[in-house]
Design an enzyme around this catalytic site. Sequence first.
Site, PDB file in Angstrom:
ATOM      1  N   ASP A  32       9.047   2.598   1.864  1.00  0.00           N
ATOM      2  CA  ASP A  32       7.853   3.331   2.309  1.00  0.00           C
ATOM      3  C   ASP A  32       7.682   3.042   3.793  1.00  0.00           C
ATOM      4  O   ASP A  32       7.167   1.991   4.182  1.00  0.00           O
ATOM      5  CB  ASP A  32       6.630   2.890   1.504  1.00  0.00           C
ATOM      6  N   LYS A  82       2.546   9.416   8.835  1.00  0.00           N
ATOM      7  CA  LYS A  82       1.707   9.023   9.986  1.00  0.00           C
ATOM      8  C   LYS A  82       2.193   9.489  11.372  1.00  0.00           C
ATOM      9  O   LYS A  82       1.743  10.514  11.860  1.00  0.00           O
ATOM     10  CB  LYS A  82       1.468   7.517   9.950  1.00  0.00           C
ATOM     11  N   PHE A 117       0.855  -1.192   0.000  1.00  0.00           N
ATOM     12  CA  PHE A 117       0.000   0.000   0.000  1.00  0.00           C
ATOM     13  C   PHE A 117       0.886   1.235   0.000  1.00  0.00           C
ATOM     14  O   PHE A 117       1.802   1.348   0.805  1.00  0.00           O
ATOM     15  CB  PHE A 117      -0.912   0.027   1.234  1.00  0.00           C
TER      16      PHE A 117
HETATM   17  C1  LIG Z   1      -0.973   5.215   5.242  1.00  0.00           C
HETATM   18  C2  LIG Z   1       0.059   4.862   4.255  1.00  0.00           C
HETATM   19  C3  LIG Z   1       0.265   5.640   3.091  1.00  0.00           C
HETATM   20  C4  LIG Z   1      -0.632   6.786   2.718  1.00  0.00           C
HETATM   21  O1  LIG Z   1      -0.616   7.810   3.665  1.00  0.00           O
HETATM   22  P1  LIG Z   1      -1.723   8.987   3.570  1.00  0.00           P
HETATM   23  O2  LIG Z   1      -1.288   9.939   4.627  1.00  0.00           O
HETATM   24  O3  LIG Z   1      -3.050   8.336   3.849  1.00  0.00           O
HETATM   25  O4  LIG Z   1      -1.660   9.533   2.217  1.00  0.00           O
HETATM   26  C5  LIG Z   1       1.300   5.287   2.249  1.00  0.00           C
HETATM   27  N1  LIG Z   1       2.095   4.238   2.521  1.00  0.00           N
HETATM   28  C6  LIG Z   1       1.930   3.474   3.623  1.00  0.00           C
HETATM   29  C7  LIG Z   1       2.866   2.342   3.887  1.00  0.00           C
HETATM   30  C8  LIG Z   1       0.904   3.748   4.517  1.00  0.00           C
HETATM   31  O5  LIG Z   1       0.711   2.977   5.596  1.00  0.00           O
END
Ligand SMILES: *Cc1c(COP(=O)(O)O)cnc(C)c1O
Length: 391
Positions: free
Chosen positions: A215, A244, A130
């Site tokens: 990521d 986050k 994701f």
């Molecule tokens: C939550 C998340 C995103 C997206 O973050 P947003 O602030 O919702 O755009 C991207 N990569 C990972 C691994 C995530 O957990």
Amino acid sequence: MVIPAVMPSYARADIAFERGEGAWLYATDGRRFLDFASGIAVTALGHNHPHLVRTLTEQAGKLWHCSNLFHIPDQERLAERLVADSFADTVFFANSGAEATEGGMKLIRRYHDATGNPDRYRIVAFEGSFHGRTLAGISAGANKAHQAGFGPLVDAFDHVAFGNLNEVRDAIGPETAAILVEPVQGEGGIRPADPAFLRGLREACDEYGLLLFFDEVQTGAGRTGRPFAYEWSGIAPDVMALAKGLGGGFPVAAVLATEKAAQGIGPGSHGSTFGGNPLAMAVANAVLDVMLEDGFLANVRVQGEALQRRVGALVAAAPKVADAVRGLGLLVGIHCVAPAGEAVAALRAEGLLTVPAADNVVRLLPPLVIGEAELDAACGMIESAFAKLSS
Ligand SMILES: *Cc1c(COP(=O)(O)O)cnc(C)c1O
């Protein structure tokens, strides 16, 4: 009109909160919940943390926003602190995880362009991953539900099985620019990568002249008991996305990179109106003040191990409900046998907030400041929810 004023893109539980204190949330109807969701791994210091509240209100009385047309001293300070504490030499600030992930992808293209390989643009990414909800993000993520109806997608990603180095090497071609990976897949179901797999990705990147892009939007900022999850693997990426937990609830994100990886970036090449504004920077610096204190991350490791051990015992005693616990630090997943959505609802009925993930997993994402009392309370609620689900 039948469409609600708030566009109906979410399935929401029927609760609204009015206040929070540490790991606890208080609903408008008087109910109290133990927050093991943390706004999806965001409120790392819990709710209403005095240092964050003080910092935010002080900054609110001085300056909120001025744009990146000018120097922002707190931005420079935060960048220097992130650089000092990581593999990176330089940082770009954004506002959300999706933007940070996309910013990293753009930086990667610029790197290859600047080093004479403009035809290298493809990224090897993983099934179950994701990377946010922008067009490039849903194209990089391998979630069909997130992609449905949004085509044509960005044709720049080659997906292979998470953990399979042979498939990674087979997917690398003359147009490959980078490998993009979550060290622990979050939305994909709390699936930690084997450290040997991550080291193998590093080797493949070095061998083929690719950039390694982690990521760490969900895993970074202390969630796994280290500042960044890559530290568990013994290797470092060239590029990393953070968001986050970094702002403790204030929207802030960052792209971290080595000097080499960022060599294509110069004035005008990338930008953001809001990214790195004084309010966000003051709060993120305050989050680091707390997170980098002696003992903070050690507590995350201790509580994370205890949580996994104790929930593991509860899972073993409820084979009809769940069959495995996995994770790193306070990024913990319960793999369910019963539908994970039902488990989330049963836990909520006991007063415990959790987050569902793919692969039929319930995520436990407590604030990083929890201690034994919160752990005891959570385990009591899990035991009683599992008992009801088993009967
Ligand atoms: C939550 C998340 C995103 C997206 O973050 P947003 O602030 O919702 O755009 C991207 N990569 C990972 C691994 C995530 O957990």
